[in-house]
Motif scaffolding. Sequence first.
Motif, PDB file in Angstrom:
ATOM      1  N   VAL A  25       0.871  -1.166   0.000  1.00 21.91           N
ATOM      2  CA  VAL A  25       0.000   0.000   0.000  1.00 21.91           C
ATOM      3  C   VAL A  25       0.914   1.223   0.000  1.00 21.91           C
ATOM      4  CG1 VAL A  25      -1.802   1.265   1.232  1.00 21.91           C
ATOM      5  CG2 VAL A  25      -1.754  -1.245   1.319  1.00 21.91           C
ATOM      6  N   ARG A  26       0.678   2.151  -0.934  1.00 21.29           N
ATOM      7  CA  ARG A  26       1.474   3.381  -0.994  1.00 21.29           C
ATOM      8  C   ARG A  26       0.793   4.478  -0.186  1.00 21.29           C
ATOM      9  NH1 ARG A  26       1.587   4.746  -6.415  1.00 21.29           N
ATOM     10  NH2 ARG A  26       3.436   3.479  -6.692  1.00 21.29           N
ATOM     11  N   LEU A  27       1.588   5.183   0.595  1.00 19.88           N
ATOM     12  CA  LEU A  27       1.133   6.377   1.289  1.00 19.88           C
ATOM     13  C   LEU A  27       1.762   7.576   0.603  1.00 19.88           C
ATOM     14  CD1 LEU A  27       1.442   4.025   3.591  1.00 19.88           C
ATOM     15  CD2 LEU A  27       0.948   5.918   5.118  1.00 19.88           C
ATOM     16  N   THR A  28       0.949   8.542   0.223  1.00 19.53           N
ATOM     17  CA  THR A  28       1.414   9.803  -0.322  1.00 19.53           C
ATOM     18  C   THR A  28       1.093  10.858   0.723  1.00 19.53           C
ATOM     19  OG1 THR A  28       0.981   9.050  -2.574  1.00 19.53           O
ATOM     20  CG2 THR A  28       1.247  11.421  -2.255  1.00 19.53           C
ATOM     21  N   ILE A  29       2.145  11.461   1.252  1.00 19.84           N
ATOM     22  CA  ILE A  29       2.037  12.351   2.407  1.00 19.84           C
ATOM     23  C   ILE A  29       2.309  13.779   1.949  1.00 19.84           C
ATOM     24  CG2 ILE A  29       3.033  12.851   4.673  1.00 19.84           C
ATOM     25  CD1 ILE A  29       4.025   9.753   4.453  1.00 19.84           C
ATOM     26  N   LYS A  30       1.350  14.679   2.174  1.00 16.93           N
ATOM     27  CA  LYS A  30       1.510  16.084   1.805  1.00 16.93           C
ATOM     28  C   LYS A  30       1.822  16.878   3.063  1.00 16.93           C
ATOM     29  CE  LYS A  30      -1.087  14.728  -1.852  1.00 16.93           C
ATOM     30  NZ  LYS A  30      -2.449  14.972  -2.139  1.00 16.93           N
ATOM     31  N   THR A  31       3.012  17.480   3.079  1.00 14.54           N
ATOM     32  CA  THR A  31       3.484  18.180   4.256  1.00 14.54           C
ATOM     33  C   THR A  31       4.264  19.408   3.829  1.00 14.54           C
ATOM     34  OG1 THR A  31       4.621  17.889   6.386  1.00 14.54           O
ATOM     35  CG2 THR A  31       5.593  16.770   4.460  1.00 14.54           C
ATOM     36  N   LEU A  32       4.976  20.010   4.763  1.00 13.54           N
ATOM     37  CA  LEU A  32       5.836  21.153   4.484  1.00 13.54           C
ATOM     38  C   LEU A  32       7.293  20.715   4.598  1.00 13.54           C
ATOM     39  CD1 LEU A  32       3.939  23.903   6.514  1.00 13.54           C
ATOM     40  CD2 LEU A  32       3.705  23.331   4.089  1.00 13.54           C
ATOM     41  N   PRO A  33       8.194  21.338   3.844  1.00 15.32           N
ATOM     42  CA  PRO A  33       9.598  20.930   3.890  1.00 15.32           C
ATOM     43  C   PRO A  33      10.186  20.903   5.300  1.00 15.32           C
ATOM     44  CG  PRO A  33       9.238  22.370   2.021  1.00 15.32           C
ATOM     45  CD  PRO A  33       7.959  22.373   2.820  1.00 15.32           C
ATOM     46  N   GLY A  34       9.738  21.765   6.171  1.00 12.81           N
ATOM     47  CA  GLY A  34      10.258  21.819   7.531  1.00 12.81           C
ATOM     48  C   GLY A  34       9.927  20.615   8.383  1.00 12.81           C
ATOM     49  N   CYS A  35       9.084  19.722   7.895  1.00 11.34           N
ATOM     50  CA  CYS A  35       8.698  18.524   8.651  1.00 11.34           C
ATOM     51  C   CYS A  35       9.454  17.274   8.220  1.00 11.34           C
ATOM     52  CB  CYS A  35       7.198  18.280   8.509  1.00 11.34           C
ATOM     53  SG  CYS A  35       6.187  19.503   9.342  1.00 11.34           S
ATOM     54  N   ALA A  36      10.349  17.382   7.266  1.00  9.79           N
ATOM     55  CA  ALA A  36      11.015  16.200   6.718  1.00  9.79           C
ATOM     56  C   ALA A  36      11.753  15.398   7.785  1.00  9.79           C
ATOM     57  CB  ALA A  36      11.965  16.599   5.594  1.00  9.79           C
ATOM     58  N   GLY A  37      12.531  16.053   8.609  1.00  8.44           N
ATOM     59  CA  GLY A  37      13.298  15.342   9.636  1.00  8.44           C
ATOM     60  C   GLY A  37      12.409  14.672  10.659  1.00  8.44           C
ATOM     61  N   ALA A  38      11.377  15.371  11.101  1.00 11.09           N
ATOM     62  CA  ALA A  38      10.447  14.795  12.081  1.00 11.09           C
ATOM     63  C   ALA A  38       9.697  13.610  11.480  1.00 11.09           C
ATOM     64  CB  ALA A  38       9.471  15.859  12.574  1.00 11.09           C
ATOM     65  N   LEU A  39       9.367  13.701  10.204  1.00 13.07           N
ATOM     66  CA  LEU A  39       8.679  12.602   9.539  1.00 13.07           C
ATOM     67  C   LEU A  39       9.607  11.392   9.406  1.00 13.07           C
ATOM     68  CD1 LEU A  39       5.901  12.013   8.386  1.00 13.07           C
ATOM     69  CD2 LEU A  39       6.666  12.962   6.217  1.00 13.07           C
TER      70      LEU A  39
END
Length: 120
Positions: free
Chosen positions: A60-74
């Motif tokens: 199952v693919r998850l496509t996650i829409k976020t902001l660049p500033g969340c990359a490390g936390a994600l």
Amino acid sequence: MENSQGRDILVVTTTVGSPADAHKLARTILQRRLAACVQLEEGLTSFYRWEGRELEDPEVRLTIKTLPGCAGALQALFGEQHPYELPQFLAQRMQASEAYYDWARGEVSLPEDPRDTLGL
């Protein structure tokens, strides 16, 4: 910290082996406010090499829409919560419309540390 482009959205994709795992990960991402939206796509089959063997598995693919500033936390969340030993973390910046960016910005909590972008 806002990005220099003004309306960049970071789209991250990952895969998991079952709908239950996908739902659990998507809910955790949203609860931690690390994304505005997570889309799930079932019915994929992945062909890959792992530890010297050729494999074929449903995913199952998850496509996650976020902001660049969340990359490390994600990525840190993937380290804690993702069911795979080596989770896929593929990220791409995209330009959003002003309205979509404003909505996403209102739904995402940016981490305190501006270095959290992982250079994305």
